[in-house]
Design an enzyme around this catalytic site. Sequence first.
Site, mmCIF file in Angstrom:
data_model
loop_
_atom_site.group_PDB
_atom_site.id
_atom_site.type_symbol
_atom_site.label_atom_id
_atom_site.label_comp_id
_atom_site.label_asym_id
_atom_site.label_seq_id
_atom_site.Cartn_x
_atom_site.Cartn_y
_atom_site.Cartn_z
ATOM 1 N N MET A 167 28.690 11.535 -38.047
ATOM 2 C CA MET A 167 29.002 10.385 -38.370
ATOM 3 C C MET A 167 28.177 9.749 -39.454
ATOM 4 O O MET A 167 28.104 8.645 -40.010
ATOM 5 C CB MET A 167 29.098 9.486 -37.289
ATOM 6 N N GLY A 170 17.362 15.596 -37.461
ATOM 7 C CA GLY A 170 18.269 16.126 -36.188
ATOM 8 C C GLY A 170 19.712 16.682 -37.006
ATOM 9 O O GLY A 170 19.699 17.958 -36.734
ATOM 10 N N HIS A 171 20.266 15.800 -37.497
ATOM 11 C CA HIS A 171 21.355 16.377 -38.537
ATOM 12 C C HIS A 171 20.972 17.558 -39.319
ATOM 13 O O HIS A 171 21.506 18.766 -39.371
ATOM 14 C CB HIS A 171 21.779 15.396 -39.177
ATOM 15 N N GLN A 185 36.713 6.985 -31.501
ATOM 16 C CA GLN A 185 35.837 7.198 -30.350
ATOM 17 C C GLN A 185 35.190 6.055 -29.991
ATOM 18 O O GLN A 185 34.011 6.125 -29.006
ATOM 19 C CB GLN A 185 34.882 8.414 -30.807
ATOM 20 N N ASP A 244 24.041 15.060 -27.581
ATOM 21 C CA ASP A 244 25.051 14.721 -27.118
ATOM 22 C C ASP A 244 25.512 15.839 -26.025
ATOM 23 O O ASP A 244 26.664 16.534 -26.438
ATOM 24 C CB ASP A 244 26.061 14.361 -28.125
ATOM 25 N N MET A 272 15.925 11.464 -31.921
ATOM 26 C CA MET A 272 16.369 10.991 -33.321
ATOM 27 C C MET A 272 18.074 10.612 -33.112
ATOM 28 O O MET A 272 18.794 11.622 -32.441
ATOM 29 C CB MET A 272 16.093 11.906 -34.359
ATOM 30 N N SER A 273 18.273 9.494 -33.468
ATOM 31 C CA SER A 273 19.689 8.943 -33.684
ATOM 32 C C SER A 273 19.969 7.960 -34.731
ATOM 33 O O SER A 273 18.954 7.258 -34.815
ATOM 34 C CB SER A 273 19.872 8.334 -32.120
ATOM 35 N N ARG A 307 21.611 5.502 -34.373
ATOM 36 C CA ARG A 307 21.319 4.346 -33.766
ATOM 37 C C ARG A 307 19.840 3.617 -33.555
ATOM 38 O O ARG A 307 19.976 2.420 -33.325
ATOM 39 C CB ARG A 307 22.204 4.190 -32.386
HETATM 40 P P1 AMP Z 1 26.448 11.852 -35.134
HETATM 41 O O1 AMP Z 1 26.182 11.624 -36.223
HETATM 42 O O2 AMP Z 1 25.461 11.023 -34.234
HETATM 43 O O3 AMP Z 1 27.610 11.704 -34.457
HETATM 44 O O4 AMP Z 1 25.737 13.323 -34.558
HETATM 45 C C1 AMP Z 1 26.254 14.390 -35.370
HETATM 46 C C2 AMP Z 1 25.886 15.636 -34.731
HETATM 47 O O5 AMP Z 1 24.256 15.633 -34.820
HETATM 48 C C3 AMP Z 1 26.055 15.915 -33.133
HETATM 49 O O6 AMP Z 1 26.520 17.262 -33.047
HETATM 50 C C4 AMP Z 1 24.849 15.331 -32.698
HETATM 51 O O7 AMP Z 1 24.725 16.157 -31.408
HETATM 52 C C5 AMP Z 1 23.850 15.750 -33.509
HETATM 53 N N1 AMP Z 1 22.629 15.194 -33.496
HETATM 54 C C6 AMP Z 1 22.449 13.789 -33.348
HETATM 55 N N2 AMP Z 1 20.954 13.555 -33.070
HETATM 56 C C7 AMP Z 1 20.474 14.846 -32.888
HETATM 57 C C8 AMP Z 1 19.051 15.135 -32.458
HETATM 58 N N3 AMP Z 1 17.999 14.168 -32.368
HETATM 59 N N4 AMP Z 1 18.767 16.407 -32.621
HETATM 60 C C9 AMP Z 1 19.713 17.228 -32.905
HETATM 61 N N5 AMP Z 1 20.991 17.081 -32.824
HETATM 62 C C10 AMP Z 1 21.421 15.756 -33.004
#
Ligand code: AMP
Length: 289
Positions: A30, A36-37, A61, A150, A184-185, A187
């Site tokens: 997103m 992390g990404h 979602q 996730d 990491m997030s 958010r």
């Molecule tokens: P998101 O943009 O938050 O929907 O996440 C996109 C992808 O990145 C999903 O597969 C998440 O599980 C993964 N993701 C998000 N945060 C992390 C993290 N800290 N470490 C590894 N993968 C992550």
Amino acid sequence: MDIIKSVTEMQQRAVSARTAGQTISFVPTMGFLHQGHLSLLEEGRRRGDLLVLSIFVNPTQFGPGEDLDVYPRDLEQDSQLAQQADVDIIFAPDAKDIYPPGYATYVNVEGISEPLCGSSRPGHFRGICTVVSKLFNIIQPQVAIFGNKDFQQLAVIKRMTLDMNLPVEILGLPIFREADGLAMSSRNVYLTQDQRKQALVLSQSLATAKELVGAGELDCAAIIAQLKKNIAQQPDARIDYVQICHQLTLEDQIRVDADSVLLLAVFIGKTRLIDNSHLVTFCEITNND
Ligand code: AMP
């Protein structure tokens, strides 16, 4: 690197790449990229001739009253990071093109999408499965890479891929953490300085649980009670769930075993954070034997 917004253009690029014998690797996100990404993109780069990153804040979602409208977005910064990660294509469609007027088809995985986040965010996994299956059809990857952060999402997507015979390998990569342990997030940006400190209670809870298990406490209810007590000490924390589940079925467990995963969802102020960890490592199992 190309930034493609059009669904048709993306699909045409995918078909051409496939026809040319290229392997397509895909990282769905997103946006508002963090390390992390980037770790997923690094693996994607290794796995594909054509690396596609999708950036799409998927409205289906999000539930009513959730953070769809305020979810952080920064396509310019994301583009720079993607370029550094050697991404070939960013696919960043508009919601109106993914869900045009008259749109009526949704993908629903039963069972494992129902507990945990599925119970506190009704419709969340239906939205995710719908958009991920559409993205698979548009981008046609041989391999798609997700984060274990996730955990339930990954389990649900593996189930959907298997059940629907989708010709995509699903990879799950480890959780990337800040130096102090916070997962990491995107958010995390919502947190005030003080809440950022309180948010450490999630990763600390995982560590506490592993210590308890290491010391011989295998009763899930006892571990959960201890963690809930610790979390409640943070002034801005509100527990959504603290559960110990079987890693494949996501059913609650009574005693910790090699399949146990601790899953947490905790609001810190208005920000809902999740984290998880297996509770028993291979070494510990063999030691206990
Ligand atoms: P998101 O943009 O938050 O929907 O996440 C996109 C992808 O990145 C999903 O597969 C998440 O599980 C993964 N993701 C998000 N945060 C992390 C993290 N800290 N470490 C590894 N993968 C992550």
